[in-house]
Write a protein that holds these residues in place. Structure first.
Motif, PDB file in Angstrom:
ATOM      1  N   GLU A  91       0.829  -1.216   0.000  1.00 54.05           N
ATOM      2  CA  GLU A  91       0.000   0.000   0.000  1.00 54.05           C
ATOM      3  C   GLU A  91       0.859   1.259   0.000  1.00 54.05           C
ATOM      4  OE1 GLU A  91      -3.945   1.555  -0.109  1.00 54.05           O
ATOM      5  OE2 GLU A  91      -3.111  -0.443  -0.417  1.00 54.05           O
ATOM      6  N   MET A  92       2.082   1.154   0.532  1.00 55.61           N
ATOM      7  CA  MET A  92       2.985   2.311   0.574  1.00 55.61           C
ATOM      8  C   MET A  92       3.446   2.719  -0.814  1.00 55.61           C
ATOM      9  SD  MET A  92       5.327   1.507   3.874  1.00 55.61           S
ATOM     10  CE  MET A  92       4.613   1.454   5.525  1.00 55.61           C
ATOM     11  N   VAL A  93       3.441   1.782  -1.765  1.00 56.80           N
ATOM     12  CA  VAL A  93       3.814   2.094  -3.147  1.00 56.80           C
ATOM     13  C   VAL A  93       2.716   2.934  -3.787  1.00 56.80           C
ATOM     14  CG1 VAL A  93       4.408   1.124  -5.401  1.00 56.80           C
ATOM     15  CG2 VAL A  93       5.167  -0.010  -3.317  1.00 56.80           C
ATOM     16  N   ARG A  94       1.473   2.555  -3.517  1.00 50.22           N
ATOM     17  CA  ARG A  94       0.331   3.295  -4.092  1.00 50.22           C
ATOM     18  C   ARG A  94       0.240   4.706  -3.518  1.00 50.22           C
ATOM     19  NH1 ARG A  94      -4.737   4.611  -3.032  1.00 50.22           N
ATOM     20  NH2 ARG A  94      -4.670   3.690  -0.958  1.00 50.22           N
ATOM     21  N   THR A  95       0.430   4.826  -2.207  1.00 49.38           N
ATOM     22  CA  THR A  95       0.316   6.138  -1.543  1.00 49.38           C
ATOM     23  C   THR A  95       1.614   6.938  -1.573  1.00 49.38           C
ATOM     24  OG1 THR A  95       0.805   5.047   0.564  1.00 49.38           O
ATOM     25  CG2 THR A  95      -1.516   5.399   0.013  1.00 49.38           C
ATOM     26  N   LYS A  96       2.729   6.334  -2.067  1.00 49.95           N
ATOM     27  CA  LYS A  96       4.036   6.979  -2.158  1.00 49.95           C
ATOM     28  C   LYS A  96       4.515   7.487  -0.794  1.00 49.95           C
ATOM     29  CE  LYS A  96       3.789   8.275  -7.005  1.00 49.95           C
ATOM     30  NZ  LYS A  96       3.933   9.336  -7.998  1.00 49.95           N
ATOM     31  N   THR A  97       4.564   6.590   0.183  1.00 53.64           N
ATOM     32  CA  THR A  97       5.067   6.932   1.510  1.00 53.64           C
ATOM     33  C   THR A  97       6.520   6.491   1.630  1.00 53.64           C
ATOM     34  OG1 THR A  97       4.256   4.851   2.407  1.00 53.64           O
ATOM     35  CG2 THR A  97       2.822   6.749   2.631  1.00 53.64           C
ATOM     36  N   LEU A  98       7.331   7.358   2.231  1.00 53.20           N
ATOM     37  CA  LEU A  98       8.760   7.099   2.413  1.00 53.20           C
ATOM     38  C   LEU A  98       9.006   6.567   3.816  1.00 53.20           C
ATOM     39  CD1 LEU A  98      10.101  10.349   0.761  1.00 53.20           C
ATOM     40  CD2 LEU A  98      10.231   8.065  -0.202  1.00 53.20           C
ATOM     41  N   VAL A  99       9.477   5.317   3.872  1.00 51.53           N
ATOM     42  CA  VAL A  99       9.776   4.646   5.134  1.00 51.53           C
ATOM     43  C   VAL A  99      11.131   3.959   4.984  1.00 51.53           C
ATOM     44  CG1 VAL A  99       8.942   2.921   6.796  1.00 51.53           C
ATOM     45  CG2 VAL A  99       7.321   4.275   5.515  1.00 51.53           C
ATOM     46  N   LYS A 100      11.809   3.734   6.105  1.00 49.51           N
ATOM     47  CA  LYS A 100      13.093   3.033   6.053  1.00 49.51           C
ATOM     48  C   LYS A 100      12.902   1.631   5.463  1.00 49.51           C
ATOM     49  CE  LYS A 100      16.900   1.360   8.835  1.00 49.51           C
ATOM     50  NZ  LYS A 100      17.511   1.200  10.148  1.00 49.51           N
ATOM     51  N   GLY A 101      13.739   1.296   4.470  1.00 50.55           N
ATOM     52  CA  GLY A 101      13.667  -0.010   3.823  1.00 50.55           C
ATOM     53  C   GLY A 101      12.920  -0.005   2.507  1.00 50.55           C
ATOM     54  N   ASN A 102      12.222   1.096   2.171  1.00 48.18           N
ATOM     55  CA  ASN A 102      11.510   1.168   0.892  1.00 48.18           C
ATOM     56  C   ASN A 102      12.492   1.332  -0.268  1.00 48.18           C
ATOM     57  OD1 ASN A 102       9.106   0.907   2.142  1.00 48.18           O
ATOM     58  ND2 ASN A 102       8.216   2.806   1.394  1.00 48.18           N
ATOM     59  N   ILE A 103      12.142   0.769  -1.416  1.00 48.58           N
ATOM     60  CA  ILE A 103      12.967   0.907  -2.626  1.00 48.58           C
ATOM     61  C   ILE A 103      12.376   2.037  -3.462  1.00 48.58           C
ATOM     62  CG2 ILE A 103      13.949  -0.283  -4.615  1.00 48.58           C
ATOM     63  CD1 ILE A 103      14.711  -1.453  -1.835  1.00 48.58           C
ATOM     64  N   VAL A 104      13.233   3.020  -3.794  1.00 50.82           N
ATOM     65  CA  VAL A 104      12.786   4.202  -4.539  1.00 50.82           C
ATOM     66  C   VAL A 104      13.602   4.354  -5.820  1.00 50.82           C
ATOM     67  CG1 VAL A 104      11.965   5.452  -2.511  1.00 50.82           C
ATOM     68  CG2 VAL A 104      14.347   5.697  -3.213  1.00 50.82           C
ATOM     69  N   ALA A 105      13.046   5.108  -6.770  1.00 51.53           N
ATOM     70  CA  ALA A 105      13.766   5.460  -8.006  1.00 51.53           C
ATOM     71  C   ALA A 105      14.256   6.891  -7.865  1.00 51.53           C
ATOM     72  CB  ALA A 105      12.841   5.338  -9.205  1.00 51.53           C
ATOM     73  N   ILE A 106      15.564   7.110  -8.073  1.00 50.62           N
ATOM     74  CA  ILE A 106      16.161   8.437  -7.909  1.00 50.62           C
ATOM     75  C   ILE A 106      16.727   8.932  -9.236  1.00 50.62           C
ATOM     76  CG2 ILE A 106      16.681   8.128  -5.468  1.00 50.62           C
ATOM     77  CD1 ILE A 106      19.602   7.537  -6.316  1.00 50.62           C
ATOM     78  N   ASP A 107      16.963  10.245  -9.315  1.00 48.30           N
ATOM     79  CA  ASP A 107      17.516  10.862 -10.529  1.00 48.30           C
ATOM     80  C   ASP A 107      18.997  10.506 -10.664  1.00 48.30           C
ATOM     81  OD1 ASP A 107      17.817  12.376 -12.765  1.00 48.30           O
ATOM     82  OD2 ASP A 107      17.892  14.298 -11.728  1.00 48.30           O
ATOM     83  N   ALA A 108      19.405  10.039 -11.855  1.00 48.52           N
ATOM     84  CA  ALA A 108      20.772   9.530 -12.061  1.00 48.52           C
ATOM     85  C   ALA A 108      21.741  10.576 -12.591  1.00 48.52           C
ATOM     86  CB  ALA A 108      20.738   8.355 -13.029  1.00 48.52           C
TER      87      ALA A 108
END
Length: 362
Positions: A91-108
């Motif tokens: 559900e955190m992927v849908r709501t875009k919540t940032l928590v320790k351990g989440n995998i995110v896409a960052i600008d390269a």
């Protein structure tokens, strides 16, 4: 009853209820979660007073963080683009919540720029991949053209019928009898009178304008003559000054080697490089080739350079994003810092993400 973090109210391993022998204490207090959201271009942080007068920084909204590249021992501030995977709760992927351990896409982009400066290798999308994407686009265009042609054929019948109807109407109008010619003659006489009056008025206006123009021209000629005379006087005064300076003898200042001061400096105004062996004409601004020392460093580093295949594929896709893991707690520290995924850890999470995509399709 407030939120408590105490273990008094929990059951034992076997399921027995514990006997509560004391009331709630302040140091057992718990607070609601921050649920830090990823919002582009917004940063919202609140401070919370904790026990002992200390503070926690509770991030409510974030858009960037400091991410390190472990294999290269460097870190840069980058934008967080999206939450890709959450091992705790999808559900955190849908709501875009940032928590320790989440995998995110960052600008390269900051990492790509650093890699070029450090190794001299530009990690940009290859031409073959860009050609594939363009070919796909062309196929889509062909399909759209076929569809458009079919639509035009369907509309062609309607257009021809409309044209035929317009031609028939124009023929009927030509066959209708003309109106009386008396009214036309009266109108033509009135128009002739109006044109005569207008021509007289225009003649008067033109004569006035010509007179004004001639007077202005004469005034401009006189002012130009005066300016020329003043310029000639200034030139003669300057030439007399130069002659007086040339008569005086000046000794050039030199250093202990007998070289003139100022030799070897770049004259930016004249775009000339003055050296000890004469003057050499150069371009300005000068071209920026790779410095010799930097090129030497790049050659040495090339032997030690290692780049993970999956990370290189992410750089060359053209999307300009890398997968990273959030290592800090945004609800307590107020930051979403982390590290770029590499090696076996990256492979593990890529497999997890592919499985989820397949499930969604089914």
């Amino acid at each position: 009853m407030g939120i408590t973090r105490s273990g008094i109210y929990k059951r034992t391993l076997t399921g027995r209820k514990r006997h509560v022998h004391q009331k709630k204490r302040k140091f057992y207090v718990g607070r609601p979660p921050a649920n830090t959201k990823l919002v582009a271009g917004e940063r919202r942080i609140r401070t919370v007073r904790t026990r002992g007068g200390n503070q926690k920084r509770r991030a409510l909204r974030l858009d960037s963080g400091v991410f390190s590249w472990p294999s290269e021992c460097m870190a840069r501030v980058t934008r967080i683009l999206d939450v890709v995977y959450s091992p705790a709760n999808s559900e955190m992927v849908r709501t875009k919540t940032l928590v320790k351990g989440n995998i995110v896409a960052i600008d390269a982009t900051p990492f790509r720029n650093w890699y070029y400066r450090h190794y001299g290798v530009n990690l940009v999308a290859s031409e073959s991949k860009s050609a594939d994407t363009s070919a796909k686009g062309k196929k889509g265009d062909k399909k759209s053209k076929k569809e458009s042609k079919a639509d035009e054929k369907a509309k062609g019948g309607k257009k021809t019928s409309e044209k035929k109807g317009k031609k028939e109407d124009s023929k009927k109008e030509s066959k209708e009898p003309k109106k009386d010619s008396k009214k036309d003659t009266k109108d033509s006489k009135k128009e002739a009178k109006d044109t005569k009056k207008e021509s007289k008025k225009e003649g008067k206006k033109e004569s006035k304008k010509e007179g004004k123009k001639e007077s202005k021209k004469e005034g401009k000629k006189e002012s130009k003559d005066g300016k020329k005379a003043s310029k000639d006087a200034k030139k003669s005064f300057k030439s007399s000054k130069k002659g007086s300076k040339e008569g005086k003898k000046t000794v050039p200042r030199t250093n202990r080697f007998g070289k003139k001061f100022g030799a070897g400096r770049r004259d930016f105004k004249g775009k000339i490089f003055t050296g000890y062996f004469g003057t050499v004409q150069k371009q300005f601004p000068p071209a920026k080739p790779v410095p010799r020392l930097r090129a030497m460093k790049w050659r040495k580093r090339e032997a030690q350079r290692t780049l993970d295949a999956n990370v290189q594929a992410q750089f060359e896709t053209g999307l300009g994003r890398l997968y990273a893991c959030v290592a800090s707690r945004p609800g307590q520290v107020g930051k979403a810092d982390g590290y770029i995924l590499e090696g076996a850890e990256l492979e593990f999470y890529l497999k997890k993400m592919e499985k989820k995509k397949k499930k969604k399709k089914q």
